[in-house]
Design a protein around this motif. Structure first.
Motif, PDB file in Angstrom:
ATOM      1  N   GLY A 166       0.806  -1.222   0.000  1.00 31.56           N
ATOM      2  CA  GLY A 166       0.000   0.000   0.000  1.00 31.56           C
ATOM      3  C   GLY A 166       0.839   1.272   0.000  1.00 31.56           C
ATOM      4  O   GLY A 166       0.293   2.370   0.017  1.00 31.56           O
ATOM      5  N   ALA A 168       2.663   3.978  -1.895  1.00 30.83           N
ATOM      6  CA  ALA A 168       2.585   4.461  -3.275  1.00 30.83           C
ATOM      7  C   ALA A 168       3.305   5.805  -3.312  1.00 30.83           C
ATOM      8  O   ALA A 168       4.472   5.878  -2.925  1.00 30.83           O
ATOM      9  CB  ALA A 168       1.125   4.566  -3.702  1.00 30.83           C
ATOM     10  N   ASN A 209       3.856   1.267  -7.346  1.00 30.57           N
ATOM     11  CA  ASN A 209       2.428   1.514  -7.183  1.00 30.57           C
ATOM     12  C   ASN A 209       2.058   2.921  -7.646  1.00 30.57           C
ATOM     13  O   ASN A 209       1.219   3.586  -7.065  1.00 30.57           O
ATOM     14  CB  ASN A 209       2.046   1.285  -5.714  1.00 30.57           C
TER      15      ASN A 209
ATOM     16  N   GLN B  80      -3.655   2.521  -6.772  1.00 32.21           N
ATOM     17  CA  GLN B  80      -3.648   2.593  -5.311  1.00 32.21           C
ATOM     18  C   GLN B  80      -5.035   2.953  -4.784  1.00 32.21           C
ATOM     19  O   GLN B  80      -5.431   2.482  -3.716  1.00 32.21           O
ATOM     20  CB  GLN B  80      -2.572   3.571  -4.804  1.00 32.21           C
ATOM     21  N   ASN B  83      -6.734  -0.251  -4.828  1.00 28.69           N
ATOM     22  CA  ASN B  83      -6.097  -1.034  -3.777  1.00 28.69           C
ATOM     23  C   ASN B  83      -6.709  -0.707  -2.413  1.00 28.69           C
ATOM     24  O   ASN B  83      -6.941  -1.609  -1.601  1.00 28.69           O
ATOM     25  CB  ASN B  83      -4.591  -0.715  -3.783  1.00 28.69           C
TER      26      ASN B  83
END
Lengths: 376, 376
Positions: A166, A168, A209, B80, B83
């Motif tokens: 997670g 990014a 990401n 993201q 996500n």
């Protein structure tokens, strides 16, 4: 037939004729996508159209159908290969992909992992033993604190540290600040390890990401900053994103696949992919070197059998390309390490997140305990 | 709260306390991914951590939980964002995403479709009436024959022709030969239409199905060759691939989303996304102008209610960004056009594949019949 690869589907059907009809419908759907009587004779019918190789009964109202496809239906991209394997059929009920066998032309285009188990062991300098991988988190932590965590866990002997999936380009730790800082922390930890006579080296994996069209630039930035590998989520970026980096000689670092957003493909007994196919075969096909999946007894409901199937699909020497490292994660604690080792053995990347963070300043002790548990 | 967006989850749980516990677990899983008692106080606990806004019972053992998330958990990429919405939670049983509400900061980053319904009608020059879209296939057809099909259907008045989603870079019609040839065929057909006094213009959409890292180049190549738009499969390339093109001023053409490989997200009542969320909201969020989905009574098992939900999510004026065009497809025939029109109305792209090809040399008549059925 050297130019045809095969896919096995688990099909729900009322009878053998029904199963055969469904298998024939898959052959059409996944290639020409027109009714059978409209398929042009010659090249399209003989080569491009999917072919049903066999249909066998495997349980009450459950059948196994093997279909073969020509590489002429694929061309050269991994997304179109997966499109042929399961694209439109993913939208039909009661059809699940359970196996895949490449042909020579496919293997030439998609040779699999660049590093695999042996390559990663060489990079780390560790011939045997389970590999220990703390996770750098939580999201929202600033770059400085993440760098401290990176340093502490690598200094204690971790084989790999990976950024949480997670992470990014968030304000607390923007990508282009964070990755160089963490790579430098990793380099300092490895220098200390070398000074202390440690012959192994811990690897730092940065999470990719950002915007998909910046993946190549982001990966090269991470490499130039000193990262040893990258983490990608194929459930969001597509398996092709892994493949593009795996085939990129300018990049040339190991790749870790993260299962985020893939869950729907494995949550049904009757649809999606088998666990081994999803987290093992597809990861190998794309060129991942490590495949993360939700471990049994963690926060996710995967069974022992499903997790074993994934590990076997990753490490099977007869699978696609070279064997890769399975990496079970999710809710792991130190006291489960011994059990996990007896389940997964040495060729495994053991993830540890919250369980380590709980130790606070004693996190280095936790890493050392984990290494000891996996080497006992 | 202007900086927080909300996601609604349908949760299976034994009781209200169980549902509340599950909702709290989602808030952790989707952001910090560590146990609650380890969440650092201050910024991370107050802002980054997901917040449970409400949990309400909606049926026996079914609950609806609304969670809010900060854009600080997202950063700036669509992958993201997704996500955070459903990444790891996709791997848990009994949690389904059913709704989403943006915040101002999110909408500024992801404004939605560039063209939408009105923009596409302007490009075509048709103010009202259902839009007719033949599909160029089957896979394996050579470039010359695809160009003939493109010409014949556009010449007969089709509003859009799209390449089959399975067209990639295959030997029968390589991408860089095929797209210019089809764009030229489209231009010739449109020139004839203009000569005949037709004030509308048919659009040619090329399928983007090469290596993901070549998407930008492929899309610009298609544009420069004369294509009017592109088709992308977010189930393979990720929704972010649509978003990258939608935000790219150098590209600037309309985008059609194809549902291939998305099926597992909609095949379970208890997991994945609701149909409207998947094919409507996510497509709008990414910036698609047209969203294809499997029509009721075709080869896929979607219900009337599910298809209506998708169409409503695409066209709802209060949804994310500007309204976009739903595009039902799969096993359509001419004799179903009137029924479909009564179901979907005018603001819809009606796909027709096999049913048109069956007409052979009379395919132009088929297109004209289809237009008549949708304008009656």
């Amino acid at each position: 037939m050297a130019e045809r690869f095969t896919v096995s589907y688990r099909i729900l059907a009322d009878s053998m004729p029904d199963a055969e009809q469904r298998a024939g419908a898959i052959a059409l759907e996944q290639t020409v996508e027109i009714p059978r009587d409209l398929v042009p004779t010659g090249y399209i019918e003989n080569l491009v159209l999917g072919q049903v190789t066999s249909v066998t009964a495997s349980a009450d109202q459950v059948y196994n159908a093997v279909l073969s496809y020509s590489m002429d239906a694929v061309g050269d991209s991994l997304n179109q290969l997966i499109n042929v394997i399961y694209g439109n059929t993913s939208m039909q009920q009661g059809i699940k992909v359970v196996d895949f066998r490449p042909c020579a032309r496919l293997t030439a285009l998609f040779p699999g992992a660049r590093f695999g188990i042996d390559g990663l062991r060489r990079l780390i300098g560790r011939e045997r033993g389970g590999l220990v991988c703390p996770v750098l988190k939580p999201q929202g932590t600033n770059t400085g604190d993440l760098a401290k965590l990176c340093y502490a866990t690598l200094r204690a002997g971790a084989d790999i540290v990976k950024e949480d999936h997670g992470l990014a380009n968030q304000p607390a730790a923007p990508f282009r600040d964070r990755v160089p800082a963490l790579a430098q922390a990793a380099a300092r930890a490895n220098a200390k390890r070398a000074d202390a006579g440690d012959t192994t080296r811990g690897l730092y994996f940065a999470t990719m990401n950002g915007h998909g069209n910046q993946l190549h630039d982001d990966a090269l930035f991470a490499k130039q900053a000193g990262a040893d590998g990258v983490l990608i989520m194929p459930g969001l970026f597509g398996y092709d994103a892994i493949n593009c980096l795996a085939r990129d000689p300018e990049f040339g670092l190991p790749i870790m696949a993260h299962p985020s957003h893939l869950g729907a493909f494995a949550s049904s007994a009757d649809n999606g992919y088998s666990h081994g196919m999803l987290f093992g075969t597809l990861a190998r096909l794309a060129g991942a070197d490590i495949s993360i999946f939700p471990n049994v007894s963690g926060r996710f409901g995967y069974s022992h059998a499903e997790c074993r199937e994934i590990a076997a699909a990753c490490t099977d020497p007869s699978g696609h390309g070279i064997p890769i490292l399975p990496s079970p994660g999710g809710g792991m604690t130190l006291d489960r390490m011994a059990d996990m080792r007896s389940m997964y053995g040495d060729d495994c990347v053991y993830l540890l997140g919250g369980g380590l963070l709980r130790l606070g300043d004693r996190i280095g002790d936790g890493v050392r305990e984990m290494i000891a548990a996996l080497s006992a």
